[in-house]
Write a protein that holds these residues in place. Sequence first.
Motif, PDB file in Angstrom:
ATOM      1  N   GLU A   1      -9.085  -0.512   6.219  1.00  0.00           N
ATOM      2  CA  GLU A   1      -8.723   0.896   6.010  1.00  0.00           C
ATOM      3  C   GLU A   1      -9.698   1.797   6.752  1.00  0.00           C
ATOM      4  O   GLU A   1     -10.833   1.426   7.028  1.00  0.00           O
TER       5      GLU A   1
ATOM      6  N   GLU B   1       1.667  -5.404   4.034  1.00  0.00           N
ATOM      7  CA  GLU B   1       0.909  -6.070   5.090  1.00  0.00           C
ATOM      8  C   GLU B   1       0.407  -7.454   4.712  1.00  0.00           C
ATOM      9  O   GLU B   1       0.357  -7.850   3.547  1.00  0.00           O
ATOM     10  N   GLU B   2       0.048  -8.146   5.751  1.00  0.00           N
ATOM     11  CA  GLU B   2      -0.480  -9.503   5.681  1.00  0.00           C
ATOM     12  C   GLU B   2      -1.759  -9.514   4.838  1.00  0.00           C
ATOM     13  O   GLU B   2      -2.600  -8.624   4.969  1.00  0.00           O
TER      14      GLU B   2
ATOM     15  N   LEU C   1      -5.311 -10.696   4.127  1.00  0.00           N
ATOM     16  CA  LEU C   1      -6.420 -11.257   4.908  1.00  0.00           C
ATOM     17  C   LEU C   1      -7.510 -11.730   3.960  1.00  0.00           C
ATOM     18  O   LEU C   1      -7.616 -11.243   2.837  1.00  0.00           O
TER      19      LEU C   1
ATOM     20  N   LYS D   1       0.833  -1.213   0.000  1.00  0.00           N
ATOM     21  CA  LYS D   1       0.000   0.000   0.000  1.00  0.00           C
ATOM     22  C   LYS D   1       0.862   1.254   0.000  1.00  0.00           C
ATOM     23  O   LYS D   1       1.781   1.368   0.810  1.00  0.00           O
TER      24      LYS D   1
ATOM     25  N   GLU E   1     -16.051  -8.371   3.084  1.00  0.00           N
ATOM     26  CA  GLU E   1     -15.776  -6.986   3.475  1.00  0.00           C
ATOM     27  C   GLU E   1     -17.071  -6.268   3.844  1.00  0.00           C
ATOM     28  O   GLU E   1     -18.129  -6.523   3.278  1.00  0.00           O
TER      29      GLU E   1
HETATM   30  P1  AMP Z   1      -8.242  -0.001   0.325  1.00  0.00           P
HETATM   31  O1  AMP Z   1      -7.975   1.013  -0.760  1.00  0.00           O
HETATM   32  O2  AMP Z   1      -7.336   0.083   1.492  1.00  0.00           O
HETATM   33  O3  AMP Z   1      -9.701  -0.107   0.641  1.00  0.00           O
HETATM   34  O4  AMP Z   1      -7.953  -1.411  -0.346  1.00  0.00           O
HETATM   35  C1  AMP Z   1      -8.615  -1.779  -1.528  1.00  0.00           C
HETATM   36  C2  AMP Z   1      -9.026  -3.210  -1.425  1.00  0.00           C
HETATM   37  O5  AMP Z   1      -7.874  -4.041  -1.325  1.00  0.00           O
HETATM   38  C3  AMP Z   1      -9.843  -3.552  -0.189  1.00  0.00           C
HETATM   39  O6  AMP Z   1     -11.194  -3.261  -0.349  1.00  0.00           O
HETATM   40  C4  AMP Z   1      -9.582  -5.028  -0.069  1.00  0.00           C
HETATM   41  O7  AMP Z   1     -10.424  -5.747  -0.951  1.00  0.00           O
HETATM   42  C5  AMP Z   1      -8.162  -5.165  -0.538  1.00  0.00           C
HETATM   43  N1  AMP Z   1      -7.241  -5.221   0.619  1.00  0.00           N
HETATM   44  C6  AMP Z   1      -6.667  -4.188   1.260  1.00  0.00           C
HETATM   45  N2  AMP Z   1      -5.901  -4.623   2.283  1.00  0.00           N
HETATM   46  C7  AMP Z   1      -5.996  -5.980   2.291  1.00  0.00           C
HETATM   47  C8  AMP Z   1      -5.430  -7.013   3.084  1.00  0.00           C
HETATM   48  N3  AMP Z   1      -4.599  -6.769   4.091  1.00  0.00           N
HETATM   49  N4  AMP Z   1      -5.758  -8.281   2.792  1.00  0.00           N
HETATM   50  C9  AMP Z   1      -6.592  -8.567   1.747  1.00  0.00           C
HETATM   51  N5  AMP Z   1      -7.158  -7.644   0.970  1.00  0.00           N
HETATM   52  C10 AMP Z   1      -6.857  -6.354   1.218  1.00  0.00           C
END
Ligand code: AMP
Length: 423
Positions: free
Chosen positions: A283, A185-186, A188, A143, A192
Amino acid sequence: MKILVVGGGGREHAIIKAIKKNKSVDVIYALPGNGGIASDAICVNIGTKEIEKIVDFSRQNRIDYAIVAPDDPLVLGAVDALEAVGIPCFGPNKSAAIIEGSKAFSKELMKKYGIPTAAYETFSDMNKALLYLEGASYPTVIKADGLALGKGVIIANDKAEAEAAVKSMMSDKIFGDSGNCVVIEEFLTGPEISVLAFTDGKCIVPMVSSMDHKRARDNDEGLNTGGMGTVAPNPYYTDDVKKICMEKIFLPTINAMKAEGRTFKGCLYFGLMLTENGPKVIEYNCRFGDPETQVVLPLLETDLLTIMQAVTEERLSEIEVKFSEDAACCVIMASAGYPEKYAKGFEISIPAEISDSVFVAGAAIDNDKLLTSGGRVLGVSATAKTLEEAIRQAYLSVEKIHFENAYYRRDIGAKALAFNKER
Ligand code: AMP
Ligand code: GLY
């Protein structure tokens, strides 16, 4: 009252339609708004990041209350600047908006206060990040630290993909300075859940839960987008999960922000994943989600402006916030090709009888014609007693709307319905 709304997407259109219901509202200005918002507010061509112009406009037009909806102006300090000239605002100040503005900050906050989230490491040195990838387990998640239009997350299936992601962010700077630092990061797994919550820093009132559909194509295939549709409530958000979230995530988060001297006031968005080990934070966003807002606000029964003012005045605990027991669905009609290349400039026709529940995201007015101007063009919402019926109604509305090159997912809410049936 004269209200100012900063922003110009479907989320802002939903906020404006809700605010308009308050009898004390005389005029709403949208900065910059869009061609569809122009039917509900006066649009003024000032960009969301032009903080000085926003402040000047607000003073000249004697704005009584301002709502700053998008992440960029919040992270840049729009609320601080407006408050400095005496204009009350809805939205966190700059020091609190960092909860979305920096993933390194939010991960550190969760670690320090024991809020469940994926295990992680932060790197500002690319070589150290690359070295770490040697021993990482895959898939792994990379990220960019800062804002990246919702595109700063890459799920890498192997080391080669992870190295390419780190290099693209830290060396090629595909997200500019947002990639100066990366979080690894790990990975997961689990369903959601999005939960938006009103908070005045002292108390927190979660709204009805929702489910986003981020991938461009049916069955969650294709590229990640800003969101192709939503349903509310999210069936995975059971009473048990709700209770755990309140105790382990929501309250600890607002208390942690307060303890850090960064009291959060506004709408705090929790992006959660329901893992085998319970709900974890994927997030935080410092604002209403898009397109979550387009299903959550149509279910809100209490007057939105009244709640917002209670947040600003730190008396949220004194008012009742009520949501309908109904369900809602929003289908995004996009330009074919989104989130990559797409054509625009096509005329949109929306029958008057459904226009109340159509939230315009990417359209411009040209000689009284509404023309497509963005990737996500419309959010078409419906509410009904059951989720099944809300989905059916939303798709019935979609079929009544026409523009060349329209594309939408056919399966918004299908997963939620299947889960409901299983229960
Ligand atoms: P975000 O922009 O942080 O919402 O990330 C976009 C999408 O990436 C999220 O809605 C999740 O589907 C996926 N994602 C983010 N972090 C993780 C994680 N640690 N493990 C698995 N999927 C993730
Ligand atoms: N729908 C996700 C977001 O607003 O960031």
